[in-house]
Design a protein around this motif. Sequence first.
Motif, PDB file in Angstrom:
ATOM      1  N   ARG A   1       0.835  -1.206   0.000  1.00 58.09           N
ATOM      2  CA  ARG A   1       0.000   0.000   0.000  1.00 58.09           C
ATOM      3  C   ARG A   1       0.874   1.261   0.000  1.00 58.09           C
ATOM      4  NH1 ARG A   1      -5.319  -0.309   1.271  1.00 58.09           N
ATOM      5  NH2 ARG A   1      -6.082  -2.428   1.475  1.00 58.09           N
TER       6      ARG A   1
ATOM      7  N   SER B   1      -3.181  -3.695  -5.939  1.00 58.12           N
ATOM      8  CA  SER B   1      -2.944  -5.042  -6.478  1.00 58.12           C
ATOM      9  C   SER B   1      -2.111  -4.973  -7.750  1.00 58.12           C
ATOM     10  CB  SER B   1      -4.271  -5.754  -6.743  1.00 58.12           C
ATOM     11  OG  SER B   1      -4.878  -6.083  -5.514  1.00 58.12           O
TER      12      SER B   1
ATOM     13  N   ARG C   1       7.995  -6.955  -5.622  1.00 60.77           N
ATOM     14  CA  ARG C   1       7.842  -8.071  -4.675  1.00 60.77           C
ATOM     15  C   ARG C   1       9.196  -8.429  -4.040  1.00 60.77           C
ATOM     16  NH1 ARG C   1       2.925  -9.345  -4.403  1.00 60.77           N
ATOM     17  NH2 ARG C   1       3.488 -10.713  -2.697  1.00 60.77           N
TER      18      ARG C   1
ATOM     19  N   ARG D   1      -0.211 -12.324   1.730  1.00 61.92           N
ATOM     20  CA  ARG D   1      -0.805 -13.206   0.728  1.00 61.92           C
ATOM     21  C   ARG D   1       0.103 -14.398   0.439  1.00 61.92           C
ATOM     22  NH1 ARG D   1      -3.555  -9.484   1.514  1.00 61.92           N
ATOM     23  NH2 ARG D   1      -5.090  -8.416   0.220  1.00 61.92           N
ATOM     24  N   ASP D   2       1.427 -14.170   0.627  1.00 63.06           N
ATOM     25  CA  ASP D   2       2.432 -15.150   0.197  1.00 63.06           C
ATOM     26  C   ASP D   2       3.428 -15.437   1.315  1.00 63.06           C
ATOM     27  OD1 ASP D   2       3.502 -12.623   0.317  1.00 63.06           O
ATOM     28  OD2 ASP D   2       4.813 -12.870  -1.413  1.00 63.06           O
TER      29      ASP D   2
ATOM     30  N   ARG E   1      -9.607  -7.074  -6.626  1.00 60.71           N
ATOM     31  CA  ARG E   1      -8.321  -7.389  -5.995  1.00 60.71           C
ATOM     32  C   ARG E   1      -8.110  -8.895  -5.879  1.00 60.71           C
ATOM     33  NH1 ARG E   1      -8.448  -4.100  -0.772  1.00 60.71           N
ATOM     34  NH2 ARG E   1      -6.503  -5.170  -0.357  1.00 60.71           N
TER      35      ARG E   1
ATOM     36  N   ASP F   1      -4.819 -10.640  -7.207  1.00 61.84           N
ATOM     37  CA  ASP F   1      -3.952 -11.273  -6.193  1.00 61.84           C
ATOM     38  C   ASP F   1      -3.799 -12.774  -6.446  1.00 61.84           C
ATOM     39  OD1 ASP F   1      -3.822  -8.771  -5.038  1.00 61.84           O
ATOM     40  OD2 ASP F   1      -5.084  -9.253  -3.309  1.00 61.84           O
TER      41      ASP F   1
ATOM     42  N   ARG G   1      -1.890 -13.557 -10.361  1.00 67.75           N
ATOM     43  CA  ARG G   1      -0.566 -13.091 -10.810  1.00 67.75           C
ATOM     44  C   ARG G   1       0.418 -14.260 -10.887  1.00 67.75           C
ATOM     45  NH1 ARG G   1      -0.164 -10.012  -5.259  1.00 67.75           N
ATOM     46  NH2 ARG G   1       0.607 -11.703  -3.972  1.00 67.75           N
TER      47      ARG G   1
HETATM   48  O1   DC Z   1      -3.889  -6.988   2.977  1.00 69.71           O
HETATM   49  P1   DC Z   1      -4.087  -5.674   2.193  1.00 69.71           P
HETATM   50  O2   DC Z   1      -5.468  -5.540   1.651  1.00 69.71           O
HETATM   51  O3   DC Z   1      -3.685  -4.478   2.974  1.00 69.71           O
HETATM   52  O4   DC Z   1      -3.084  -5.810   0.950  1.00 69.71           O
HETATM   53  C1   DC Z   1      -3.032  -4.842  -0.051  1.00 69.71           C
HETATM   54  C2   DC Z   1      -2.514  -5.447  -1.339  1.00 69.71           C
HETATM   55  O5   DC Z   1      -1.145  -5.763  -1.199  1.00 69.71           O
HETATM   56  C3   DC Z   1      -3.182  -6.728  -1.792  1.00 69.71           C
HETATM   57  O6   DC Z   1      -4.275  -6.479  -2.633  1.00 69.71           O
HETATM   58  C4   DC Z   1      -2.097  -7.466  -2.509  1.00 69.71           C
HETATM   59  C5   DC Z   1      -0.831  -6.941  -1.914  1.00 69.71           C
HETATM   60  N1   DC Z   1      -0.134  -7.857  -1.028  1.00 69.71           N
HETATM   61  C6   DC Z   1       0.658  -8.796  -1.623  1.00 69.71           C
HETATM   62  O7   DC Z   1       0.687  -8.889  -2.839  1.00 69.71           O
HETATM   63  N2   DC Z   1       1.420  -9.617  -0.846  1.00 69.71           N
HETATM   64  C7   DC Z   1       1.386  -9.536   0.484  1.00 69.71           C
HETATM   65  N3   DC Z   1       2.158 -10.336   1.217  1.00 69.71           N
HETATM   66  C8   DC Z   1       0.550  -8.588   1.112  1.00 69.71           C
HETATM   67  C9   DC Z   1      -0.228  -7.771   0.313  1.00 69.71           C
END
Ligand code: DC
Length: 232
Positions: free
Chosen positions: A46, A110, A119, A140-141, A190, A194, A197
């Motif tokens: 973000r 995203s 990343r 997410r990962d 999103r 997410d 990708r």
């Molecule tokens: O959890 P969040 O909604 O605050 O995350 C915002 C964006 O960040 C989410 O849409 C994808 C990305 N994100 C990511 O790709 N990998 C992560 N480890 C955390 C978030």
Amino acid sequence: MSEKSFNNVPKVIAIDGPAASGKSTIGTLISNQLGYICLDTGIMYRAVAFQALKEGIDVFNEEAVSQLAERVQIDILPAEHEDNRQFTVLIEGEDHTWDIRTPAVNQVVSEVSVYPRVRTAMTDLQRKIGEKGNIVMIGRDIGTVVLPDADLKIYLDASVEVRAQRRYIEDLSRGKKVSYDEVLESLRHRDQIDSGRAVAPLKPADDAIIVDSDKMTVYEVVEHVLRLIQQK
Ligand code: DC
């Protein structure tokens, strides 16, 4: 449940899951219970998205966004204000804790998270923090890529409709003027990016425990996760 009731507590706990699945609420409560730090990695993506908008960088310009991610100074500090924040987020030394949660940032975060160099920059930072242990890391990962050796991996899930309803109520309580349909649409958008990708997509690690919170309260989810921690 007191801290004393935990023996052999996992030192590194990963919580992954889709947007608005309650990861940050649950992660904060669990980390408070254990006396761990909590890192919500979404904040970092973000922050990159926010700073790109602030500097007028085209978010579809991969090179420019990647360079930004490699140079931007992001500091995530304990919350020191009484405004319901879970962390204080400094970007280039300025407090942007709430600015990273606007619809404008939601709309593009995203997209910027797809870029491999973005990343890598974020993952390197996250691993440095994670390797110290005593941490709940949210994203997410985390279980699949960032900390594949985490002692406990939770994948927190809920249907998109339930997540939209929760996020809508949260937004209203913060005085944001949004409709349920807008929130639902934004989450679907999103989720799609997410999960779709090529690099580090959103998915449960093979050894993650999936917690479906559709019919659970926050309290029930926390109790459930604390039990999983005790069973480890
Ligand atoms: O959890 P969040 O909604 O605050 O995350 C915002 C964006 O960040 C989410 O849409 C994808 C990305 N994100 C990511 O790709 N990998 C992560 N480890 C955390 C978030």
